[in-house]
Write a protein that holds these residues in place. Sequence first.
Motif: not given
Length: 165
Positions: A125, A129, A135-136, A139
Amino acid sequence: MTDDEAGFAEFVAGRQAALSRTAYLLTGDHHLAQDLVQAALLQAAKHWRRIHTSPEAYVRRAMYHQNISWWRRRRHVAETALGAYDGASTSPDSDLRLTLDEALGHLTTKQRTVLVLRFYEDLTEVETARALGLSTSTVKSTTRQALARLRTLAPELAELIGADA
């Protein structure tokens, strides 16, 4: 032909098929995929002296960024289903492939791109990203929404997707 040119030609010959598969999964369109690979390879050719030690990572990142750029420019355009892929299926389970292609065609470009990077390219992840400039948490939520949409659109893919993925 110089050593640089020979090295680039060897890289293209050896990796073009794999890059094309990834590009097709990213774009959902065979012709756009060809354009995406060509644009990334053009960038790589310009910077070959600097990247010749790890060109694969450079070209893949260039493809991800170019695809993002295209999807941002096309945001106002309605999504369309995937067209027929020009290549013959070599998979023993072509029904599953056709079902998956059709289901992926109903995802947004962003959802399809995130799924390709997460599950085909096998990025984490955080890596996804970073590659997409998201941003994570974006995702994660995009992955969750895309998988839920796939489960709804194609319940026969449940085993492939996983019940709790």
